[in-house]
Design a protein around this motif. Structure first.
Motif, PDB file in Angstrom:
ATOM      1  N   LEU A  36       0.823  -1.203   0.000  1.00 17.26           N
ATOM      2  CA  LEU A  36       0.000   0.000   0.000  1.00 17.26           C
ATOM      3  C   LEU A  36       0.863   1.262   0.000  1.00 17.26           C
ATOM      4  CD1 LEU A  36      -2.794   1.344   0.171  1.00 17.26           C
ATOM      5  CD2 LEU A  36      -2.603   1.141   2.663  1.00 17.26           C
ATOM      6  N   ALA A  37       1.912   1.252   0.799  1.00 16.16           N
ATOM      7  CA  ALA A  37       2.815   2.408   0.848  1.00 16.16           C
ATOM      8  C   ALA A  37       3.411   2.699  -0.526  1.00 16.16           C
ATOM      9  CB  ALA A  37       3.920   2.164   1.874  1.00 16.16           C
ATOM     10  N   GLU A  38       3.833   1.654  -1.234  1.00  8.59           N
ATOM     11  CA  GLU A  38       4.393   1.840  -2.576  1.00  8.59           C
ATOM     12  C   GLU A  38       3.354   2.391  -3.551  1.00  8.59           C
ATOM     13  OE1 GLU A  38       7.573   1.622  -3.633  1.00  8.59           O
ATOM     14  OE2 GLU A  38       7.970   1.402  -1.484  1.00  8.59           O
ATOM     15  N   ARG A  39       2.147   1.843  -3.491  1.00  6.76           N
ATOM     16  CA  ARG A  39       1.089   2.296  -4.394  1.00  6.76           C
ATOM     17  C   ARG A  39       0.690   3.742  -4.125  1.00  6.76           C
ATOM     18  NH1 ARG A  39      -2.989  -2.643  -5.716  1.00  6.76           N
ATOM     19  NH2 ARG A  39      -1.380  -4.206  -6.056  1.00  6.76           N
ATOM     20  N   LEU A  40       0.654   4.122  -2.851  1.00  3.53           N
ATOM     21  CA  LEU A  40       0.240   5.481  -2.509  1.00  3.53           C
ATOM     22  C   LEU A  40       1.269   6.514  -2.948  1.00  3.53           C
ATOM     23  CD1 LEU A  40      -1.421   5.015   0.984  1.00  3.53           C
ATOM     24  CD2 LEU A  40      -2.526   5.349  -1.237  1.00  3.53           C
ATOM     25  N   LYS A  41       2.533   6.130  -2.981  1.00  2.00           N
ATOM     26  CA  LYS A  41       3.569   7.044  -3.470  1.00  2.00           C
ATOM     27  C   LYS A  41       3.303   7.430  -4.923  1.00  2.00           C
ATOM     28  CE  LYS A  41       7.264   5.281  -0.546  1.00  2.00           C
ATOM     29  NZ  LYS A  41       8.514   4.515  -0.530  1.00  2.00           N
ATOM     30  N   ALA A  42       2.744   6.496  -5.678  1.00  2.00           N
ATOM     31  CA  ALA A  42       2.508   6.716  -7.104  1.00  2.00           C
ATOM     32  C   ALA A  42       1.136   7.308  -7.402  1.00  2.00           C
ATOM     33  CB  ALA A  42       2.670   5.395  -7.859  1.00  2.00           C
ATOM     34  N   ASP A  43       0.263   7.429  -6.393  1.00  2.51           N
ATOM     35  CA  ASP A  43      -1.120   7.852  -6.655  1.00  2.51           C
ATOM     36  C   ASP A  43      -1.624   8.812  -5.573  1.00  2.51           C
ATOM     37  OD1 ASP A  43      -3.752   8.116  -7.400  1.00  2.51           O
ATOM     38  OD2 ASP A  43      -4.153   5.969  -7.503  1.00  2.51           O
ATOM     39  N   PRO A  44      -1.317  10.105  -5.734  1.00  3.27           N
ATOM     40  CA  PRO A  44      -1.742  11.090  -4.733  1.00  3.27           C
ATOM     41  C   PRO A  44      -3.264  11.164  -4.555  1.00  3.27           C
ATOM     42  CG  PRO A  44      -0.141  12.058  -6.234  1.00  3.27           C
ATOM     43  CD  PRO A  44      -0.502  10.721  -6.778  1.00  3.27           C
ATOM     44  N   ALA A  45      -4.023  10.893  -5.593  1.00  4.86           N
ATOM     45  CA  ALA A  45      -5.479  10.923  -5.480  1.00  4.86           C
ATOM     46  C   ALA A  45      -5.975   9.814  -4.557  1.00  4.86           C
ATOM     47  CB  ALA A  45      -6.126  10.798  -6.861  1.00  4.86           C
ATOM     48  N   GLU A  46      -5.353   8.645  -4.643  1.00  4.54           N
ATOM     49  CA  GLU A  46      -5.730   7.540  -3.765  1.00  4.54           C
ATOM     50  C   GLU A  46      -5.334   7.859  -2.325  1.00  4.54           C
ATOM     51  OE1 GLU A  46      -7.316   3.643  -2.852  1.00  4.54           O
ATOM     52  OE2 GLU A  46      -7.728   5.285  -4.220  1.00  4.54           O
ATOM     53  N   TRP A  47      -4.203   8.493  -2.152  1.00  4.16           N
ATOM     54  CA  TRP A  47      -3.769   8.931  -0.825  1.00  4.16           C
ATOM     55  C   TRP A  47      -4.840   9.828  -0.212  1.00  4.16           C
ATOM     56  CZ3 TRP A  47       0.878   8.276   1.980  1.00  4.16           C
ATOM     57  CH2 TRP A  47       1.004   9.098   3.100  1.00  4.16           C
ATOM     58  N   ALA A  48      -5.302  10.821  -0.974  1.00  2.00           N
ATOM     59  CA  ALA A  48      -6.315  11.759  -0.476  1.00  2.00           C
ATOM     60  C   ALA A  48      -7.636  11.045  -0.171  1.00  2.00           C
ATOM     61  CB  ALA A  48      -6.535  12.873  -1.489  1.00  2.00           C
ATOM     62  N   ARG A  49      -8.016  10.104  -1.009  1.00  2.00           N
ATOM     63  CA  ARG A  49      -9.259   9.355  -0.795  1.00  2.00           C
ATOM     64  C   ARG A  49      -9.202   8.555   0.515  1.00  2.00           C
ATOM     65  NH1 ARG A  49     -11.836   4.513  -1.513  1.00  2.00           N
ATOM     66  NH2 ARG A  49      -9.932   3.384  -1.999  1.00  2.00           N
ATOM     67  N   LEU A  50      -8.093   7.859   0.723  1.00  2.00           N
ATOM     68  CA  LEU A  50      -7.946   7.053   1.932  1.00  2.00           C
ATOM     69  C   LEU A  50      -7.829   7.934   3.176  1.00  2.00           C
ATOM     70  CD1 LEU A  50      -5.597   4.236   0.611  1.00  2.00           C
ATOM     71  CD2 LEU A  50      -8.044   4.098   1.084  1.00  2.00           C
ATOM     72  N   GLU A  51      -7.186   9.072   3.032  1.00  2.00           N
ATOM     73  CA  GLU A  51      -7.086  10.000   4.163  1.00  2.00           C
ATOM     74  C   GLU A  51      -8.482  10.482   4.582  1.00  2.00           C
ATOM     75  OE1 GLU A  51      -4.390  13.788   5.467  1.00  2.00           O
ATOM     76  OE2 GLU A  51      -5.078  13.735   3.393  1.00  2.00           O
ATOM     77  N   ALA A  52      -9.336  10.790   3.610  1.00  2.00           N
ATOM     78  CA  ALA A  52     -10.696  11.231   3.914  1.00  2.00           C
ATOM     79  C   ALA A  52     -11.488  10.132   4.630  1.00  2.00           C
ATOM     80  CB  ALA A  52     -11.410  11.663   2.629  1.00  2.00           C
ATOM     81  N   ILE A  53     -11.332   8.901   4.177  1.00  2.00           N
ATOM     82  CA  ILE A  53     -12.006   7.772   4.822  1.00  2.00           C
ATOM     83  C   ILE A  53     -11.523   7.638   6.264  1.00  2.00           C
ATOM     84  CG2 ILE A  53     -12.189   5.243   4.865  1.00  2.00           C
ATOM     85  CD1 ILE A  53     -12.101   5.377   1.754  1.00  2.00           C
ATOM     86  N   GLY A  54     -10.231   7.738   6.471  1.00  2.00           N
ATOM     87  CA  GLY A  54      -9.667   7.628   7.817  1.00  2.00           C
ATOM     88  C   GLY A  54     -10.146   8.739   8.733  1.00  2.00           C
ATOM     89  N   LYS A  55     -10.210   9.957   8.228  1.00  2.00           N
ATOM     90  CA  LYS A  55     -10.689  11.066   9.043  1.00  2.00           C
ATOM     91  C   LYS A  55     -12.137  10.847   9.458  1.00  2.00           C
ATOM     92  CE  LYS A  55      -7.511  14.646   7.491  1.00  2.00           C
ATOM     93  NZ  LYS A  55      -7.360  15.918   6.780  1.00  2.00           N
ATOM     94  N   ARG A  56     -12.948  10.309   8.546  1.00  2.00           N
ATOM     95  CA  ARG A  56     -14.336   9.999   8.903  1.00  2.00           C
ATOM     96  C   ARG A  56     -14.382   8.925   9.986  1.00  2.00           C
ATOM     97  NH1 ARG A  56     -15.253  10.334   3.271  1.00  2.00           N
ATOM     98  NH2 ARG A  56     -15.333   8.071   3.119  1.00  2.00           N
ATOM     99  N   GLY A  57     -13.492   7.939   9.892  1.00  2.00           N
ATOM    100  CA  GLY A  57     -13.437   6.893  10.904  1.00  2.00           C
ATOM    101  C   GLY A  57     -13.100   7.439  12.277  1.00  2.00           C
ATOM    102  N   PHE A  58     -12.162   8.374  12.338  1.00  2.00           N
ATOM    103  CA  PHE A  58     -11.840   8.998  13.619  1.00  2.00           C
ATOM    104  C   PHE A  58     -13.014   9.817  14.131  1.00  2.00           C
ATOM    105  CE2 PHE A  58      -7.257   8.482  12.462  1.00  2.00           C
ATOM    106  CZ  PHE A  58      -6.919   7.708  13.556  1.00  2.00           C
ATOM    107  N   GLU A  59     -13.671  10.539  13.249  1.00  2.00           N
ATOM    108  CA  GLU A  59     -14.820  11.349  13.660  1.00  2.00           C
ATOM    109  C   GLU A  59     -15.949  10.459  14.175  1.00  2.00           C
ATOM    110  OE1 GLU A  59     -17.003  14.418  14.819  1.00  2.00           O
ATOM    111  OE2 GLU A  59     -14.941  14.562  14.103  1.00  2.00           O
ATOM    112  N   ASP A  60     -16.213   9.352  13.489  1.00  2.00           N
ATOM    113  CA  ASP A  60     -17.239   8.410  13.946  1.00  2.00           C
ATOM    114  C   ASP A  60     -16.897   7.885  15.339  1.00  2.00           C
ATOM    115  OD1 ASP A  60     -18.566   8.754  11.549  1.00  2.00           O
ATOM    116  OD2 ASP A  60     -17.924   6.829  10.699  1.00  2.00           O
ATOM    117  N   GLY A  61     -15.635   7.592  15.570  1.00  2.00           N
ATOM    118  CA  GLY A  61     -15.205   7.102  16.879  1.00  2.00           C
ATOM    119  C   GLY A  61     -15.399   8.147  17.961  1.00  2.00           C
ATOM    120  N   ARG A  62     -15.140   9.401  17.641  1.00  2.00           N
ATOM    121  CA  ARG A  62     -15.355  10.473  18.615  1.00  2.00           C
ATOM    122  C   ARG A  62     -16.834  10.593  18.952  1.00  2.00           C
ATOM    123  NH1 ARG A  62     -11.581  13.376  15.233  1.00  2.00           N
ATOM    124  NH2 ARG A  62      -9.565  13.299  16.241  1.00  2.00           N
TER     125      ARG A  62
END
Length: 92
Positions: free
Chosen positions: A43-69
């Motif tokens: 995943l780390a290798e793939r994300l280096k090559a795909d900034p859009a996927e990085w941003a997509r996964l970051e948004a999902i993760g932020k929602r996960g933290f917000e849901d937990g809060r």
């Protein structure tokens, strides 16, 4: 007074514990450790090559933290205890 080396070790340990918590939060506690490590490396290798996927996964993760809060806040309002026993003030 603790030495800088001791403080660095404590910081490193705390970071590792937090990262382990992310694995649990993602529901991957039972995953084969070798598979998990390989998957994360890939995943780390793939994300280096795909900034859009990085941003997509970051948004999902932020929602996960917000849901937990929100879940923690609801538990606090009902007076329920946290079965995990973790520190709710430490999120990421």
């Amino acid at each position: 007074m603790q030495s800088a080396r001791t403080e660095d070790r404590k910081k490193d340990t705390r970071e590792k514990i937090q990262l382990g918590g992310l694995v649990v939060k993602a529901g991957l506690r039972e995953m084969n450790k070798a598979v998990l490590l390989g998957w994360l490396g890939e995943l780390a290798e793939r994300l280096k090559a795909d900034p859009a996927e990085w941003a997509r996964l970051e948004a999902i993760g932020k929602r996960g933290f917000e849901d937990g809060r929100q879940e923690d806040d609801a538990l606090d309002r009902t007076g329920s205890t946290d079965a995990g026993g973790g520190d709710r003030n430490e999120r990421d």
